[in-house]
Motif scaffolding. Sequence first.
Motif, PDB file in Angstrom:
ATOM      1  N   GLU A 130       0.836  -1.210   0.000  1.00  0.00           N
ATOM      2  CA  GLU A 130       0.000   0.000   0.000  1.00  0.00           C
ATOM      3  C   GLU A 130       0.867   1.255   0.000  1.00  0.00           C
ATOM      4  OE1 GLU A 130      -3.714   0.119   0.439  1.00  0.00           O
ATOM      5  OE2 GLU A 130      -3.208  -1.787  -0.526  1.00  0.00           O
ATOM      6  N   LYS A 131       1.946   1.174   0.823  1.00  0.00           N
ATOM      7  CA  LYS A 131       2.820   2.338   0.966  1.00  0.00           C
ATOM      8  C   LYS A 131       3.824   2.479  -0.180  1.00  0.00           C
ATOM      9  CE  LYS A 131       4.752   3.449   5.113  1.00  0.00           C
ATOM     10  NZ  LYS A 131       5.337   3.070   6.426  1.00  0.00           N
ATOM     11  N   CYS A 132       4.116   1.351  -0.848  1.00  0.00           N
ATOM     12  CA  CYS A 132       5.169   1.313  -1.889  1.00  0.00           C
ATOM     13  C   CYS A 132       4.855   2.284  -3.029  1.00  0.00           C
ATOM     14  CB  CYS A 132       5.290  -0.104  -2.438  1.00  0.00           C
ATOM     15  SG  CYS A 132       6.405  -0.232  -3.839  1.00  0.00           S
ATOM     16  N   ILE A 133       5.859   3.067  -3.422  1.00  0.00           N
ATOM     17  CA  ILE A 133       5.655   4.023  -4.524  1.00  0.00           C
ATOM     18  C   ILE A 133       6.295   3.533  -5.838  1.00  0.00           C
ATOM     19  CG2 ILE A 133       5.379   6.062  -3.042  1.00  0.00           C
ATOM     20  CD1 ILE A 133       8.433   6.631  -3.639  1.00  0.00           C
ATOM     21  N   ASN A 134       6.715   2.259  -5.831  1.00  0.00           N
ATOM     22  CA  ASN A 134       7.318   1.654  -7.033  1.00  0.00           C
ATOM     23  C   ASN A 134       8.516   2.446  -7.580  1.00  0.00           C
ATOM     24  OD1 ASN A 134       5.567  -0.709  -7.464  1.00  0.00           O
ATOM     25  ND2 ASN A 134       3.979   0.860  -7.672  1.00  0.00           N
ATOM     26  N   CYS A 135       9.328   2.930  -6.669  1.00  0.00           N
ATOM     27  CA  CYS A 135      10.514   3.687  -7.121  1.00  0.00           C
ATOM     28  C   CYS A 135      11.621   2.758  -7.614  1.00  0.00           C
ATOM     29  CB  CYS A 135      11.028   4.591  -6.002  1.00  0.00           C
ATOM     30  SG  CYS A 135      11.770   3.680  -4.616  1.00  0.00           S
ATOM     31  N   LEU A 136      11.507   1.478  -7.263  1.00  0.00           N
ATOM     32  CA  LEU A 136      12.434   0.416  -7.691  1.00  0.00           C
ATOM     33  C   LEU A 136      13.853   0.536  -7.133  1.00  0.00           C
ATOM     34  CD1 LEU A 136      11.438  -0.183 -11.437  1.00  0.00           C
ATOM     35  CD2 LEU A 136      10.538  -1.282  -9.377  1.00  0.00           C
ATOM     36  N   GLN A 137      14.022   1.382  -6.149  1.00  0.00           N
ATOM     37  CA  GLN A 137      15.344   1.493  -5.514  1.00  0.00           C
ATOM     38  C   GLN A 137      15.772   0.138  -4.910  1.00  0.00           C
ATOM     39  OE1 GLN A 137      17.262   4.624  -4.631  1.00  0.00           O
ATOM     40  NE2 GLN A 137      16.138   5.364  -6.405  1.00  0.00           N
ATOM     41  N   CYS A 138      14.803  -0.572  -4.341  1.00  0.00           N
ATOM     42  CA  CYS A 138      15.129  -1.864  -3.718  1.00  0.00           C
ATOM     43  C   CYS A 138      15.609  -2.867  -4.768  1.00  0.00           C
ATOM     44  CB  CYS A 138      13.937  -2.389  -2.932  1.00  0.00           C
ATOM     45  SG  CYS A 138      12.421  -2.479  -3.894  1.00  0.00           S
ATOM     46  N   TYR A 139      14.978  -2.826  -5.940  1.00  0.00           N
ATOM     47  CA  TYR A 139      15.396  -3.687  -7.059  1.00  0.00           C
ATOM     48  C   TYR A 139      16.826  -3.335  -7.479  1.00  0.00           C
ATOM     49  CZ  TYR A 139      16.159  -3.793 -12.133  1.00  0.00           C
ATOM     50  OH  TYR A 139      16.717  -3.868 -13.369  1.00  0.00           O
ATOM     51  N   LEU A 140      17.069  -2.042  -7.567  1.00  0.00           N
ATOM     52  CA  LEU A 140      18.372  -1.575  -8.033  1.00  0.00           C
ATOM     53  C   LEU A 140      19.487  -1.944  -7.055  1.00  0.00           C
ATOM     54  CD1 LEU A 140      19.704   0.151 -10.264  1.00  0.00           C
ATOM     55  CD2 LEU A 140      19.296   2.156  -8.834  1.00  0.00           C
ATOM     56  N   TYR A 141      19.182  -1.896  -5.770  1.00  0.00           N
ATOM     57  CA  TYR A 141      20.224  -2.092  -4.770  1.00  0.00           C
ATOM     58  C   TYR A 141      20.333  -3.516  -4.231  1.00  0.00           C
ATOM     59  CZ  TYR A 141      21.576   2.786  -4.520  1.00  0.00           C
ATOM     60  OH  TYR A 141      22.099   4.020  -4.814  1.00  0.00           O
ATOM     61  N   CYS A 142      19.421  -4.399  -4.585  1.00  0.00           N
ATOM     62  CA  CYS A 142      19.500  -5.754  -4.020  1.00  0.00           C
ATOM     63  C   CYS A 142      20.773  -6.451  -4.493  1.00  0.00           C
ATOM     64  CB  CYS A 142      18.291  -6.594  -4.424  1.00  0.00           C
ATOM     65  SG  CYS A 142      18.446  -8.285  -3.788  1.00  0.00           S
TER      66      CYS A 142
END
Lengths: 394, 94, 317
Positions: free
Chosen positions: B39-51
């Motif tokens: 719900e809170k996620c803004i889909n900025c994809l930072q987590c994808y980029l940094y994993c």
Amino acid sequence: MTKNFIKPLTGASAVSEAMRQIDPDVVAAYPITPQTEIVMKFSQFVNDGKVNTEFVPVESEHSAMSACVGASAAGARAMTATASAGLALMWEILYVAASNRLPIVMPVVNRALSAPINIHCDHSDTMGARDSGWIQIYCESAQEAYDNVIAAVRIAEHEKILLPVMVCQDGFITSHAMERVDILEDEKVKKFAGELKLPFPLLDTDNPVTYGPLDLFDYYFEHKRQQSEAISHVFEVTDSIYKEFEKISGRKYNRVETYKIKDAETAIVALNSTIGTAKDVVDALREKGEKVGLLFPRMFRPFPAEEIAEKLSGLSAVAVLDRSETFSGTGGPMLADIKSALYEKESRPTILKYIYGLGGREINPAQIEQVFSDLKEVKKGKKVEQVVYLGVRE
Amino acid sequence: MSEKGWKELEIGGRITEAGNAAKYKTGDWRTFLPDVDREKCINCLQCYLYCPDMAIEAKADGTLGKIDLDYCKGCGICSNICPVKCIEMKKEEK
Amino acid sequence: MKLNIKEFPKIPERLGSGHRLCSGCGAPIVAKMVLMGTKDPVVVTNATGCLEVATTIFPYTAWKTPFIHSAFENSASTAAGVEAAYQSLKRQGKIKREIKILAIGGDGGTYDIGLQALSGALERGHDFVYLCYDNGAYMNTGVQRSGSTPRGSSTTTSPAGEAVPGKQQFPKDLTAICAAHKIPYVAQGAISNWKDLITKASKAFAVKGPAVLNVLSPCPPGWKHADDLAVEISDIAVNSKIWPLYEIENGQWRITYKPRDKKIRPVEDWIKMQGRFRHLTKKENHHIIEEIQQWADENWDRLERMEKATSSEGGSE
């Protein structure tokens, strides 16, 4: 189309001619005496547009071999050349090249290792590298060096082998002496060498392959076993390639070369240019009725033990002349291999141990004669146990 | 993968199956588990980029996909860098 | 160039899951971001080290792009060989497509044992990118000091002892050493500033000739920080100016990110996050922190002077 022609060439230049005709995709090399002439001549071919080769004038031999590893894994036909300390600096990567199963061909001009620094011939450089997984071929003359560099490409790249090959000639004695060399037609060599097709090249980016992984106790041994298997096919492959080479050149090569050994009672075993010197001595002694001969293990790795044992077992006494020292306290490196080759034979010759010619010390016909005369004494029953340092001042 | 004998292995230690490390699951190294509040996620994809373990999927439409627990080592970088703090690291019950 | 994070999933993934690097390791983040700098196929050469070892444990590889590891000191010369093969085969018409070559090494494999091979490859002008993931010590062999280890850092060969408080020397300036080769592109980057880093990677892949990227790579076990801090710790390194972000493009030096006002942090903040510097917080060692601050400030001043001296508007140092 060019024709066969006879050319006065040094051993080093003969090898650069062979390299020009092979036209490898990549040559990475570094200057070192007495190999430098090979690289110099070849650079001229590159800059005159005589070859398609990408020449990489590296900053060290370590990088020369590393670049060859990269180029060969990428799918290119890669060559370099070296001597002495240059080979020593490559050491680590020699193993990488062989273990990665990369068919790199490397002419080596044999030279002593430091210290003290010495630029002249002995075999301590390539003898030290004998267990690196490379195939080693030794050459008596410029002609042999030329021919064998060409043959080596096919041996290395054979699908059953895929191992690197060193083609060795004696520093200065062969590399810098002018000889008559029969150069094949360019087209013949090109056709003989053929198109290179290596499995899994890095540059086939549609099929990505990983080379050189971490290989632990669960797989490393299997990969070494594969290398031993490849080595076990080298003789059969070499025999057929030498036969093919004979068809285009008229020159016959064998893994083990012999000279007048058939009815010989005593013989000398030696490598490279010393064989040339010894042939004259054998001829002279034969004229006096002495039954003497020579054996030259052209291929030293893998070691043709059975064939050598077969040829030597019936003799009464054999002298092994090593042009390098192992410092094992028991003599030179070739001696150990010859002795162990004969161990299984019921009839074995007495073996005399010589170390000679270190750092380019001259070996002359008189010394070879002395060795044959020692052998004669031994045949008569004289015992000689110790290693003889032939030509050293006491 | 069964351990092959020398005759069956590709020569020279070459690995010809690209990316087959995916068969090796590193998820069991984990102590903490990322829990995403979608719900809170803004889909900025930072987590994808940094994993560091390529365990966080970014979908073709540019939104956050699933977190692959087969590979997530539970380092918590995704939680730390999330600009809206929608990823919580929770102790995993095993 | 405008970077859009939403476009990245369309770039083929070159380094996949299942590698065995430590939890929270910076190295795979560095590698994946740099590889996002090109859409062309890439051949990777890698020096011996954590990234190489942990991504290719036989029979597994995490690489989905052609990869070769040869030895510790020869990533650059191996890449030189791959590049030579590529040039030769392309010239002969045997390869048509555009292929990039990326050589990777850690700081041990780059600052120290591989420096000669790197220098040679840069001088010869091979068309390749060299990436140093710089974690400031020999982490793969258990945290020994390297030419990149920061002053004051405790490593297993420069331990904080009763008489000597960690490494005595400041690190060598690899980025400047590479720039001194007058190659088309050299840059220093950090994962915290991903746009900056991926832009630099794109430039590095795009130039003809050699390019070098030196990227800070946090190491939880070596730096002794929590697993989730790789990005934050990079950010503070950048904002404390201990790891400035800059590039040297065709001889022009440019600081690509200048921390301003509130963003600026003392190096002490960065030092305090890491167990490798713990002994520096003792009173008797505090002067070392001051020296590191001074070193960082002087380095920054020098960068600003270089920027000014080499800018297209002219000026002199």
